[in-house]
Design a protein around this motif. Structure first.
Motif, mmCIF file in Angstrom:
data_model
loop_
_atom_site.group_PDB
_atom_site.id
_atom_site.type_symbol
_atom_site.label_atom_id
_atom_site.label_comp_id
_atom_site.label_asym_id
_atom_site.label_seq_id
_atom_site.Cartn_x
_atom_site.Cartn_y
_atom_site.Cartn_z
ATOM 1 N N ARG A 212 47.037 17.262 103.487
ATOM 2 C CA ARG A 212 47.008 15.814 103.239
ATOM 3 C C ARG A 212 45.893 15.452 102.268
ATOM 4 N NH1 ARG A 212 48.074 10.812 105.641
ATOM 5 N NH2 ARG A 212 46.365 9.359 105.451
ATOM 6 N N GLN A 213 44.737 16.021 102.486
ATOM 7 C CA GLN A 213 43.588 15.724 101.638
ATOM 8 C C GLN A 213 43.824 16.203 100.209
ATOM 9 O OE1 GLN A 213 41.453 14.042 103.394
ATOM 10 N NE2 GLN A 213 40.052 13.586 101.707
ATOM 11 N N GLN B 206 36.334 10.334 97.371
ATOM 12 C CA GLN B 206 37.043 11.342 98.159
ATOM 13 C C GLN B 206 36.378 11.533 99.515
ATOM 14 O OE1 GLN B 206 39.708 12.351 96.578
ATOM 15 N NE2 GLN B 206 40.488 13.642 98.223
ATOM 16 N N SER C 9 47.246 24.119 107.292
ATOM 17 C CA SER C 9 46.397 23.059 107.835
ATOM 18 C C SER C 9 46.902 21.705 107.346
ATOM 19 C CB SER C 9 44.949 23.264 107.377
ATOM 20 O OG SER C 9 44.199 22.097 107.630
ATOM 21 N N PRO C 10 47.571 20.954 108.226
ATOM 22 C CA PRO C 10 48.090 19.638 107.819
ATOM 23 C C PRO C 10 46.993 18.729 107.280
ATOM 24 C CG PRO C 10 48.931 20.264 109.970
ATOM 25 C CD PRO C 10 47.883 21.267 109.624
ATOM 26 N N ALA C 11 45.838 18.759 107.920
ATOM 27 C CA ALA C 11 44.744 17.889 107.494
ATOM 28 C C ALA C 11 44.322 18.219 106.067
ATOM 29 C CB ALA C 11 43.559 18.036 108.439
ATOM 30 N N LEU C 12 44.223 19.507 105.778
ATOM 31 C CA LEU C 12 43.794 19.916 104.440
ATOM 32 C C LEU C 12 44.871 19.609 103.406
ATOM 33 C CD1 LEU C 12 41.803 21.153 102.534
ATOM 34 C CD2 LEU C 12 42.566 23.424 103.233
ATOM 35 N N ILE D 211 36.617 20.207 106.163
ATOM 36 C CA ILE D 211 36.876 19.546 104.882
ATOM 37 C C ILE D 211 35.677 18.689 104.498
ATOM 38 C CG2 ILE D 211 38.271 17.767 103.764
ATOM 39 C CD1 ILE D 211 40.645 18.833 105.498
ATOM 40 N N LEU E 69 38.750 21.981 97.276
ATOM 41 C CA LEU E 69 39.757 21.861 98.335
ATOM 42 C C LEU E 69 40.750 23.016 98.291
ATOM 43 C CD1 LEU E 69 40.392 18.000 98.220
ATOM 44 C CD2 LEU E 69 39.125 19.301 99.936
ATOM 45 N N ASP F 100 39.518 21.109 111.337
ATOM 46 C CA ASP F 100 39.796 21.158 109.902
ATOM 47 C C ASP F 100 39.183 19.972 109.176
ATOM 48 O OD1 ASP F 100 41.133 23.431 110.421
ATOM 49 O OD2 ASP F 100 43.136 22.699 109.921
#
Lengths: 251, 251
Positions: B160-161, A161, B155-158, A89, B93, A85
DNA sequence: ACCGGCTAGATTGTATACATTTACCTCAAA
DNA sequence: TTTGAGGTAAATGTATACAATCTAGCCGGT
């Protein structure tokens, strides 16, 4: 342009602690999941609690640490899908940067810089068939290419970012390039990557925003392939920064 | 599920300082561009320097402050193009989140929650033709819709972003919705936005990743239109959180 | 009159002492 | 044997004293 020649003097203890602690984390020297005691860090690094605390907060924002609800921080662990991921991203953000560069028009000078960098990589790739030490040059030039690409967007907000997204070594464009050196598929991947670089520059020059976006995304996905290959080569895997933080589902 | 009932007690001074300082910054009470003295903040907030320093570091990461090379922090200023880019970044995003939800398959339960939220907004939009106080409900539901959409990516990563990108009020999905209430084009924008919400859910349900992505991006761009309209209505502009930080090129 | 260095004040960076909370261990009772 | 309560020790959160650095103003020289 030689602004990088700053000597390491006069850096605050906070920064030194941040750098040292990051290395410790990425090297896997610190147990993950459990609380990272401030005092233990203090006696390891030799600075007081105050700068250590600052460094801990910054490393949490960076993503290497996670805050524990009851207080303190713990070293994070990353799953394979976390990394996938993160790479996707980065692809989306670099794609946007490439689109900005293409559609809004990149400055002549900066585009020339990017092309120079591209040519340098071409030279490097042409002369040596798998020379080991030339790979460090490749890593450096690849990082430079991506930095120039980011700058080409001419968008401070986007660059910020992207920087934040690339703070995790797995998400960085250089994350798996070092490991690539030890891979049998090294030459193959390098060929694909450099062609994508060429197409990307061409798309930006021709103001093909959508194409530049798609290319940047696909280019990022090459890192995923590198990761897959590295999983099969222990010696390559060990070259990945922070590889100790990656926990695979099936051992 | 009623986990939000935490009373405000037992929050650390650091968090209190962060919240109070953020409000001060967004309200425009602090001069921007010049150094924000720690001691002045200390006497304003009534806590010691240590938590104030922590809050300053966190607000820098949040993007509301910028570090001064010689030390300390200053309140940032934002240009119109900064905001445009921030919105475009959010679109990229959220587009990726929508794509993930569509292509990887969203869970039945969460999709149902999203549809419920959608229906609630439909009800709200249907009954009252411009009722002022119902707008606060709309703001709340809109924020909820976007939060659910983010979570749908799984998606934790997404997530967070996205959270980090939305930390700036201008980039948040709710950033210009409050101002929308005072706009003559309010009804028009609301109609468009809600239809995009519907199409987005449909695309996710039908697993149309590319369409979901495009819709989310276009939906974010609605915020840009809101901003443009708000520039023409002072009373609407004042409702934008952090409007004091926006500096327009031509006055 | 302008430029440069110097001194004094203020401000941030660091260290440490103190307060408060958390976690763990012990002991007793069911 | 297990569970719960209580207490103790350790760790984080906070305040403040100290040190190093930066800023600004002044004075002297050119």
């Amino acid at each position: 342009m030689a602004g990088e020649g700053d000597h390491e003097r006069a850096v605050s203890h906070t920064v030194k602690a941040q750098l040292a602690l990051r290395d410790l984390i990425l090297s896997g020297a610190l147990p993950q999941g459990e609380r990272l005691s401030e005092l233990s860090v203090v006696e390891r690094l030799g600075v007081s609690r105050t700068p250590v605390r600052m460094a801990l907060v910054r490393l949490e924002e960076e993503g290497l640490l996670e805050a524990i609800p009851s207080g303190g921080f713990a070293v994070r662990a990353f799953s394979e899908s976390d990394i996938d991921d993160a790479i996707e991203i980065r692809g989306a953000l670099e794609g946007l940067a490439a689109r900005f560069a293409a559609e809004r028009g990149a400055s002549r000078g900066r585009l020339a810089e990017l092309k120079d960098c591209l040519a340098e990589i071409d030279d490097l790739a042409g002369l040596s068939e798998g020379s080991e030490e030339s790979f460090s040059d490749y890593v450096r030039l690849n990082a430079r290419f991506h930095a120039l690409l980011h700058a080409l967007s001419d968008s401070p907000a986007l660059m910020r970012q992207i920087d934040r997204a690339c703070a995790l070594p797995f998400a960085s464009p250089s994350g798996f390039v070092a490991a690539q050196a030890r891979l049998p598929q090294s030459r193959f991947i390098l060929t694909l990557a450099q062609d994508q670089h060429h197409c990307l520059v061409e798309a930006i020059e021709n103001r093909e925003g959508e194409r530049a976006d798609a290319l940047a995304r696909e280019h990022a996905r090459l890192a995923r392939r590198n990761l897959r290959f590295a999983f099969q080569n222990q010696s390559a895997f060990d070259l990945v920064a922070g590889s100790a933080l990656i926990k695979r589902r099936a051992r």
